[in-house]
Design a protein around this motif. Sequence first.
Motif, short mmCIF file in Angstrom:
data_model
loop_
_atom_site.label_atom_id
_atom_site.label_comp_id
_atom_site.label_asym_id
_atom_site.label_seq_id
_atom_site.Cartn_x
_atom_site.Cartn_y
_atom_site.Cartn_z
N VAL A 151 0.80 -1.24 -0.02
CA VAL A 151 -0.04 0.07 0.00
C VAL A 151 0.81 1.39 0.17
O VAL A 151 1.90 1.17 0.92
CB VAL A 151 -1.03 -0.05 1.30
N PHE A 152 0.52 2.17 -0.72
CA PHE A 152 1.41 3.28 -0.85
C PHE A 152 0.97 4.59 -0.40
O PHE A 152 -0.52 4.93 -0.38
CB PHE A 152 1.66 3.44 -2.56
N PHE A 153 1.86 5.27 0.29
CA PHE A 153 1.27 6.56 0.75
C PHE A 153 2.26 7.73 0.25
O PHE A 153 3.47 7.73 0.36
CB PHE A 153 1.61 6.49 2.45
N VAL A 228 7.92 1.13 4.83
CA VAL A 228 9.20 0.80 4.21
C VAL A 228 9.19 1.89 3.00
O VAL A 228 8.37 1.88 2.30
CB VAL A 228 9.07 -0.50 3.45
N LEU A 229 10.26 2.59 2.99
CA LEU A 229 10.53 3.62 2.24
C LEU A 229 11.20 3.33 0.78
O LEU A 229 12.03 2.51 0.70
CB LEU A 229 11.53 4.78 2.79
N SER A 230 10.77 3.98 -0.17
CA SER A 230 11.21 3.99 -1.35
C SER A 230 11.54 5.22 -2.33
O SER A 230 11.16 6.39 -1.49
CB SER A 230 10.23 3.12 -2.43
N GLY A 231 11.98 5.41 -3.44
CA GLY A 231 12.27 6.75 -4.26
C GLY A 231 10.75 7.32 -4.28
O GLY A 231 10.72 8.55 -4.66
N TYR A 232 9.64 6.47 -4.39
CA TYR A 232 8.43 6.88 -4.47
C TYR A 232 7.79 7.58 -3.32
O TYR A 232 6.86 8.57 -3.32
CB TYR A 232 7.50 5.92 -4.97
N GLY A 233 8.17 7.10 -2.06
CA GLY A 233 7.41 7.40 -0.80
C GLY A 233 7.48 6.35 0.20
O GLY A 233 8.40 5.69 0.22
#
Length: 301
Positions: A151-153, A228-233
């Motif tokens: 799930v993305f935030f 969990v962090l990524s380049g997107y968010g």
Amino acid sequence: MTDKTSTFGKFVRDPLFHFLVAGALVYAGYYLTSEPAAAINGDERTVVVTSGEIEWLSTQWQKRWNRPPTEEELDGLITQHVRETVFYREALAMGLDKDDVVIRRRLGQKLEFLSQDLLQPSLPGKAELRSYFDENLDRYRAEDRVTMSHVFFDPDLRGDKTLVAASLALATLEDQDGVPDNVRSFGDPFLLQSYYPGHSQSDLARLFGSGFADPVFLLEPGIWHGPVLSGYGTHLVYVHDHSVSPPPDFENVADRVAEDWVAQKRDELNEQFTAELLDGYNVVIEGRSDAEIQPDQVASQ
């Protein structure tokens, strides 16, 4: 008369005129203060184009254009070869190769490439290749794979409240049985999919970056994790399955093992070749007391 004087004055002030004068002075000074090339290096005024060189020129042309050169084209190649030879000899006689970083680097690279071509190790027997395979087993093991949902935030939308929103969603999802069908509704819109079946660590790294992929492969399957962090968010991640790849079979990767063995041996031979060359030199660094570079230090660079 005035027009002619004016025209001459413009020509004298032209930068091209200054360049021509400077060039003439350089060449005049060279020929007045130095011996001709023939006197320096023997009979350098004679350029001999051998039949082997002509054949090489023709072969290089054919490799590039997939056909032999015509007589006219071959004459042009020979003329260019003679021109380059004359320019090369004159440049050496004038000392233009001295203290030139580009030339020094190119000649060093040429010697290195030549040594790489000449130092070709012979392939070993199967027993030695298998031993090399056993010593480097992890190199030939297929990557582990995970199946995951997320799930993305979006921090661009939520700003400072991003982590708070992710934490609230995580608490809700932990009460769910696995991954709900409407899992996307727990977060923000995401351009890519929310479900990734059987992806390797390098697959996820290409999609999300290694900062995301590395921790995902350490997560316990069957529960929600985050953030969990990524380049997107920011993401919440659920690992459905983590499959460990079986040990590699030598017969399936034998060709790759042979290529790797040859590459490693070539590197070792090149280092040995470099060390033997450097062994004949004493390298001292000015301004450093007792500072001396050993051949093995340079050879391993």
